[in-house]
Design a protein around this motif. Structure first.
Motif, PDB file in Angstrom:
ATOM      1  N   GLY A 169     -10.978 -13.957  11.073  1.00 58.41           N
ATOM      2  CA  GLY A 169     -10.777 -12.552  10.726  1.00 58.41           C
ATOM      3  C   GLY A 169      -9.454 -12.011  11.228  1.00 58.41           C
ATOM      4  O   GLY A 169      -8.630 -12.733  11.797  1.00 58.41           O
ATOM      5  N   GLY A 170      -9.231 -10.717  11.009  1.00 49.92           N
ATOM      6  CA  GLY A 170      -7.973 -10.107  11.429  1.00 49.92           C
ATOM      7  C   GLY A 170      -6.797 -10.757  10.730  1.00 49.92           C
ATOM      8  O   GLY A 170      -6.833 -11.034   9.530  1.00 49.92           O
ATOM      9  N   ASP A 171      -5.748 -11.062  11.485  1.00 53.25           N
ATOM     10  CA  ASP A 171      -4.553 -11.666  10.893  1.00 53.25           C
ATOM     11  C   ASP A 171      -4.813 -13.069  10.386  1.00 53.25           C
ATOM     12  O   ASP A 171      -4.097 -13.561   9.494  1.00 53.25           O
ATOM     13  CB  ASP A 171      -3.416 -11.698  11.928  1.00 53.25           C
ATOM     14  N   ASN A 172      -5.806 -13.766  10.931  1.00 57.49           N
ATOM     15  CA  ASN A 172      -6.099 -15.133  10.489  1.00 57.49           C
ATOM     16  C   ASN A 172      -6.860 -15.170   9.172  1.00 57.49           C
ATOM     17  O   ASN A 172      -6.933 -16.224   8.532  1.00 57.49           O
ATOM     18  CB  ASN A 172      -6.899 -15.878  11.563  1.00 57.49           C
ATOM     19  N   GLY A 173      -7.459 -14.057   8.777  1.00 57.66           N
ATOM     20  CA  GLY A 173      -8.186 -14.025   7.516  1.00 57.66           C
ATOM     21  C   GLY A 173      -9.500 -14.785   7.580  1.00 57.66           C
ATOM     22  O   GLY A 173      -9.993 -15.144   8.651  1.00 57.66           O
ATOM     23  N   TRP A 174     -10.046 -15.059   6.390  1.00 55.40           N
ATOM     24  CA  TRP A 174     -11.383 -15.631   6.281  1.00 55.40           C
ATOM     25  C   TRP A 174     -11.387 -17.012   5.648  1.00 55.40           C
ATOM     26  O   TRP A 174     -12.425 -17.507   5.212  1.00 55.40           O
ATOM     27  CB  TRP A 174     -12.295 -14.654   5.525  1.00 55.40           C
ATOM     28  N   TYR A 175     -10.232 -17.639   5.604  1.00 52.07           N
ATOM     29  CA  TYR A 175     -10.101 -19.062   5.276  1.00 52.07           C
ATOM     30  C   TYR A 175     -10.589 -19.429   3.888  1.00 52.07           C
ATOM     31  O   TYR A 175     -10.885 -20.593   3.618  1.00 52.07           O
ATOM     32  CB  TYR A 175     -10.827 -19.921   6.317  1.00 52.07           C
ATOM     33  N   SER A 176     -10.686 -18.454   2.999  1.00 52.86           N
ATOM     34  CA  SER A 176     -11.147 -18.787   1.647  1.00 52.86           C
ATOM     35  C   SER A 176     -10.809 -17.656   0.695  1.00 52.86           C
ATOM     36  O   SER A 176     -11.222 -16.515   0.918  1.00 52.86           O
ATOM     37  CB  SER A 176     -12.674 -19.015   1.650  1.00 52.86           C
ATOM     38  N   PHE A 177     -10.038 -17.963  -0.352  1.00 46.71           N
ATOM     39  CA  PHE A 177      -9.714 -17.008  -1.410  1.00 46.71           C
ATOM     40  C   PHE A 177      -9.302 -15.637  -0.853  1.00 46.71           C
ATOM     41  O   PHE A 177     -10.041 -14.660  -0.996  1.00 46.71           O
ATOM     42  CB  PHE A 177     -10.897 -16.847  -2.369  1.00 46.71           C
ATOM     43  N   PRO A 178      -8.135 -15.548  -0.220  1.00 38.52           N
ATOM     44  CA  PRO A 178      -7.700 -14.262   0.350  1.00 38.52           C
ATOM     45  C   PRO A 178      -7.732 -13.118  -0.660  1.00 38.52           C
ATOM     46  O   PRO A 178      -8.083 -11.989  -0.302  1.00 38.52           O
ATOM     47  CB  PRO A 178      -6.261 -14.554   0.801  1.00 38.52           C
ATOM     48  N   LEU A 179      -7.412 -13.413  -1.927  1.00 39.26           N
ATOM     49  CA  LEU A 179      -7.420 -12.358  -2.935  1.00 39.26           C
ATOM     50  C   LEU A 179      -8.830 -11.817  -3.133  1.00 39.26           C
ATOM     51  O   LEU A 179      -9.033 -10.601  -3.249  1.00 39.26           O
ATOM     52  CB  LEU A 179      -6.855 -12.877  -4.257  1.00 39.26           C
ATOM     53  N   ALA A 180      -9.821 -12.711  -3.171  1.00 35.19           N
ATOM     54  CA  ALA A 180     -11.202 -12.272  -3.360  1.00 35.19           C
ATOM     55  C   ALA A 180     -11.664 -11.394  -2.190  1.00 35.19           C
ATOM     56  O   ALA A 180     -12.323 -10.367  -2.392  1.00 35.19           O
ATOM     57  CB  ALA A 180     -12.124 -13.486  -3.504  1.00 35.19           C
ATOM     58  N   TRP A 181     -11.318 -11.777  -0.963  1.00 29.87           N
ATOM     59  CA  TRP A 181     -11.689 -10.964   0.192  1.00 29.87           C
ATOM     60  C   TRP A 181     -10.970  -9.616   0.149  1.00 29.87           C
ATOM     61  O   TRP A 181     -11.557  -8.577   0.482  1.00 29.87           O
ATOM     62  CB  TRP A 181     -11.344 -11.702   1.485  1.00 29.87           C
ATOM     63  N   ALA A 182      -9.689  -9.643  -0.254  1.00 29.25           N
ATOM     64  CA  ALA A 182      -8.930  -8.385  -0.333  1.00 29.25           C
ATOM     65  C   ALA A 182      -9.530  -7.443  -1.363  1.00 29.25           C
ATOM     66  O   ALA A 182      -9.654  -6.235  -1.141  1.00 29.25           O
ATOM     67  CB  ALA A 182      -7.467  -8.674  -0.658  1.00 29.25           C
ATOM     68  N   VAL A 183      -9.927  -8.001  -2.527  1.00 32.26           N
ATOM     69  CA  VAL A 183     -10.542  -7.178  -3.576  1.00 32.26           C
ATOM     70  C   VAL A 183     -11.864  -6.609  -3.083  1.00 32.26           C
ATOM     71  O   VAL A 183     -12.174  -5.438  -3.307  1.00 32.26           O
ATOM     72  CB  VAL A 183     -10.739  -8.011  -4.863  1.00 32.26           C
ATOM     73  N   ARG A 184     -12.660  -7.455  -2.373  1.00 30.85           N
ATOM     74  CA  ARG A 184     -13.951  -6.969  -1.864  1.00 30.85           C
ATOM     75  C   ARG A 184     -13.726  -5.837  -0.853  1.00 30.85           C
ATOM     76  O   ARG A 184     -14.463  -4.846  -0.827  1.00 30.85           O
ATOM     77  CB  ARG A 184     -14.713  -8.129  -1.193  1.00 30.85           C
ATOM     78  N   GLY A 185     -12.697  -5.981  -0.018  1.00 35.26           N
ATOM     79  CA  GLY A 185     -12.393  -4.919   0.937  1.00 35.26           C
ATOM     80  C   GLY A 185     -11.955  -3.641   0.248  1.00 35.26           C
ATOM     81  O   GLY A 185     -12.345  -2.542   0.632  1.00 35.26           O
ATOM     82  N   ARG A 186     -11.124  -3.794  -0.799  1.00 25.49           N
ATOM     83  CA  ARG A 186     -10.650  -2.612  -1.517  1.00 25.49           C
ATOM     84  C   ARG A 186     -11.810  -1.910  -2.232  1.00 25.49           C
ATOM     85  O   ARG A 186     -11.898  -0.674  -2.230  1.00 25.49           O
ATOM     86  CB  ARG A 186      -9.578  -3.037  -2.528  1.00 25.49           C
ATOM     87  N   LEU A 187     -12.716  -2.665  -2.832  1.00 24.76           N
ATOM     88  CA  LEU A 187     -13.877  -2.069  -3.489  1.00 24.76           C
ATOM     89  C   LEU A 187     -14.737  -1.318  -2.481  1.00 24.76           C
ATOM     90  O   LEU A 187     -15.270  -0.238  -2.776  1.00 24.76           O
ATOM     91  CB  LEU A 187     -14.707  -3.159  -4.189  1.00 24.76           C
ATOM     92  N   ASP A 188     -14.860  -1.873  -1.278  1.00 25.63           N
ATOM     93  CA  ASP A 188     -15.658  -1.212  -0.253  1.00 25.63           C
ATOM     94  C   ASP A 188     -15.047   0.136   0.116  1.00 25.63           C
ATOM     95  O   ASP A 188     -15.762   1.133   0.279  1.00 25.63           O
ATOM     96  CB  ASP A 188     -15.754  -2.115   0.976  1.00 25.63           C
ATOM     97  N   ARG A 189     -13.738   0.185   0.222  1.00 24.52           N
ATOM     98  CA  ARG A 189     -13.083   1.444   0.569  1.00 24.52           C
ATOM     99  C   ARG A 189     -13.206   2.459  -0.563  1.00 24.52           C
ATOM    100  O   ARG A 189     -13.316   3.657  -0.327  1.00 24.52           O
ATOM    101  CB  ARG A 189     -11.612   1.198   0.913  1.00 24.52           C
ATOM    102  N   LEU A 190     -13.186   1.984  -1.811  1.00 19.54           N
ATOM    103  CA  LEU A 190     -13.301   2.892  -2.947  1.00 19.54           C
ATOM    104  C   LEU A 190     -14.645   3.611  -2.966  1.00 19.54           C
ATOM    105  O   LEU A 190     -14.751   4.736  -3.463  1.00 19.54           O
ATOM    106  CB  LEU A 190     -13.096   2.131  -4.256  1.00 19.54           C
ATOM    107  N   VAL A 191     -15.680   2.971  -2.424  1.00 24.75           N
ATOM    108  CA  VAL A 191     -17.006   3.601  -2.408  1.00 24.75           C
ATOM    109  C   VAL A 191     -17.300   4.238  -1.046  1.00 24.75           C
ATOM    110  O   VAL A 191     -18.447   4.528  -0.718  1.00 24.75           O
ATOM    111  CB  VAL A 191     -18.114   2.592  -2.782  1.00 24.75           C
ATOM    112  N   GLY A 192     -16.242   4.448  -0.245  1.00 25.73           N
ATOM    113  CA  GLY A 192     -16.407   5.143   1.029  1.00 25.73           C
ATOM    114  C   GLY A 192     -16.665   4.263   2.217  1.00 25.73           C
ATOM    115  O   GLY A 192     -16.969   4.756   3.308  1.00 25.73           O
ATOM    116  N   GLY A 193     -16.545   2.927   2.036  1.00 24.46           N
ATOM    117  CA  GLY A 193     -16.770   2.010   3.146  1.00 24.46           C
ATOM    118  C   GLY A 193     -15.528   1.832   4.002  1.00 24.46           C
ATOM    119  O   GLY A 193     -14.508   2.488   3.808  1.00 24.46           O
ATOM    120  N   ILE A 194     -15.606   0.885   4.930  1.00 25.32           N
ATOM    121  CA  ILE A 194     -14.525   0.707   5.901  1.00 25.32           C
ATOM    122  C   ILE A 194     -13.491  -0.303   5.464  1.00 25.32           C
ATOM    123  O   ILE A 194     -12.389  -0.345   6.016  1.00 25.32           O
ATOM    124  CB  ILE A 194     -15.109   0.282   7.268  1.00 25.32           C
ATOM    125  N   GLY A 195     -13.821  -1.147   4.472  1.00 26.41           N
ATOM    126  CA  GLY A 195     -12.842  -2.126   4.006  1.00 26.41           C
ATOM    127  C   GLY A 195     -12.558  -3.192   5.050  1.00 26.41           C
ATOM    128  O   GLY A 195     -13.226  -3.306   6.076  1.00 26.41           O
TER     129      GLY A 195
END
Length: 499
Positions: free
Chosen positions: A365-391
């Protein structure tokens, strides 16, 4: 100081509470911490020196035992970011806490609230500031002498206000900003806030009032951004205020650029509509300034950046658990009976000792990321923020070590058994409860058995639909995650497996 006092600290898992506890201990006081889950205090460096009491200020029946024998009760909780109804929740919680403190014979309540603009009627304040003022009034009316300390922007590594200032300044060399960048503010260093909080434990019993807290500098938010850039050795920022950005739009703008989610950014932004400058300095009568004076803005920023650079951020704005975060029984409990539980399990053998594999696992996590499909994790984080989550952008408190209760992007460390187990609980917006669990164990041949489980407990039909809609991607995302984590184990430390 008189004889040591017994102090109850509410909000001990939060930003200020987690820093206040060691200050009270250093002053010679006895400390009891109130927490909904005392287990989250387990990895705090001061845990062995304090009592822990299970309780919740929104559940008055849990307070009597926690307050028994207490001299001073620190009220450091609020419902910032919980959505509609938070004002009524905060008001009732303060009323119940005051009544319980009076019944227990508590001698003083200390509350950290927000600096109220001079001459502005309560009805015109932002909901956040109005609620903080109402909580202070409820506590002062409780019959227990109360010291309400009112601070504006607190400058310290990990505070929400500082993170907002930091990321806006660092990421935007040119910015079109709301009008509130020209609002005058009197920021204060977190170490001065803590100094005052400790000092007022000894106030005379007749003192029942509010005190304004502020540092030596009065600045506009624009000057604070330029000051941050100067201390951080960044080029001067080009700041262009516009009247078109409403508080609602501003909060989304802040949420887009900084790790602070909209639910927290909005009340912070709304509080900047009015000038927040101290109208009195009476706190100095009871908590005198140190010989070298209070910490100025530039020095506070310098100290905060040094702690971030040296990975010594002891608490973070996201240290406090989010209201409404899942608290159901763990899926590993023997008597867990939560209905459906979906799982994705990945297991691998690694030709390296468990302690070597664990170092990679604990750095996730953090700067090291989640070791799999960074774009997919980034999109999931952005979607979470769009619905009021923490991203995804909360990051980590420490780049190398994790402890129970730490935020980790949109997860929370629920359990960590060093060298053996890491369990994360999801705090993203989901129609159910989710965990990610990683364990390492010796495989009997000098290597490691790596096991990774993603678990999901659906809530209603929407939860089942959600799981099956993303299930086709799980084997790819989580499978690659397991392979890439184990693939990060240093090759020169791997051991050859027998054929």
């Amino acid at each position: 100081m008189t004889a040591p006092l017994t102090c109850l600290v509410t909000g001990a898992t939060g930003y200020i509470g987690g820093r206040l506890v060691p200050e009270l201990l250093a002053a010679g006081h006895r400390v009891r911490c109130l927490a909904r889950d005392p287990g989250r205090l387990r990895d705090q460096p001061w845990r062995a020196r304090v009592e822990a009491a299970r309780g919740d200020v929104t559940r008055p029946e849990t307070l009597a035992g926690a307050l028994d024998g207490v001299d001073v009760a620190y009220y450091l909780v609020h419902s910032l970011g919980t959505g509609p109804g938070f004002e009524a929740t905060d008001r009732q919680a303060a009323r119940d806490f005051g009544a319980a403190a009076r019944a227990a014979g508590v001698r003083r309540i200390v509350y950290l609230g927000g600096l109220v603009p001079r001459g502005v009627p309560l009805a015109r304040l932002s909901p956040h500031l109005r609620s903080r003022a109402e909580v202070g009034q409820q506590l002062r009316d409780s019959g227990v002498p109360t010291a309400e300390l009112r601070a504006a922007v607190i400058i310290g590594s990990g505070s929400a206000s500082f993170e907002m200032l930091r990321y806006l300044t660092e990421r935007l060399p040119v910015m079109v900003t709301p009008r509130w960048v020209n609002t005058r503010i009197q920021p204060i260093a977190v170490r001065d806030v803590l100094r005052h909080l400790v000092a007022v434990a000894d106030l005379p019993p007749e003192v029942n009032r509010s005190f304004d807290l502020g540092g030596p500098d009065i600045l506009t938010y624009r000057q604070m951004m330029q000051g941050y850039a100067r201390v951080a050795a960044l080029p001067p920022r080009l700041i262009l205020p516009t009247p078109l950005l409403t508080p609602w739009l501003s909060s989304h703008w802040v949420g887009l650029v900084t790790p602070v989610p909209n639910s927290i950014a909005r009340p912070l932004v709304e509080s900047l509509r009015h000038e927040v400058v101290c109208s009195e300095r009476d706190i100095a009568l009871y908590s005198p300034d140190p010989p070298d004076g209070p910490v100025g803005f530039d020095r506070a920023v310098e100290l905060a950046l040094r702690r971030i650079r040296d990975a010594e951020v002891s608490t973070h704005w996201s240290s406090a658990s989010l209201p409404g975060a899942p608290s159901d029984p763990l899926p590993t409990d023997p008597d867990w009976a939560g209905g459906s539980l979906y799982q994705d399990v990945q297991e691998l053998r690694v030709p390296a000792p468990p302690e070597t594999v664990w170092r990679v696992v604990e750095g996730i996590g953090g700067d090291n990321g989640w070791y799999s499909f960074p774009l997919a994790w980034a999109v999931r984080g952005r979607l979470d923020r769009l619905v009021g989550g923490i991203g995804l952008r909360r990051g980590r408190r420490d780049p190398a070590r994790l402890r129970v209760g730490d935020p980790l992007d949109f997860w929370r460390v629920e359990e960590v058994d060093s060298g053996r187990l890491l369990r994360l609980r999801a705090e993203m917006r989901l129609p159910g409860l989710a965990w990610l669990e990683i364990s390492v164990a010796p495989d009997g041949n000098g290597g490691t058995h790596y096991r990774q489980r993603a678990l999901f407990h659906p809530h209603g039909l929407a939860g089942h639909v959600y799981w099956w809609s993303v299930a086709p991607f799980h084997s790819v995302v989580f499978g690659n995650m397991a392979r890439n984590i184990t693939g990060q184990v240093p090759t020169d430390r791997r051991r050859r497996q027998p054929r």
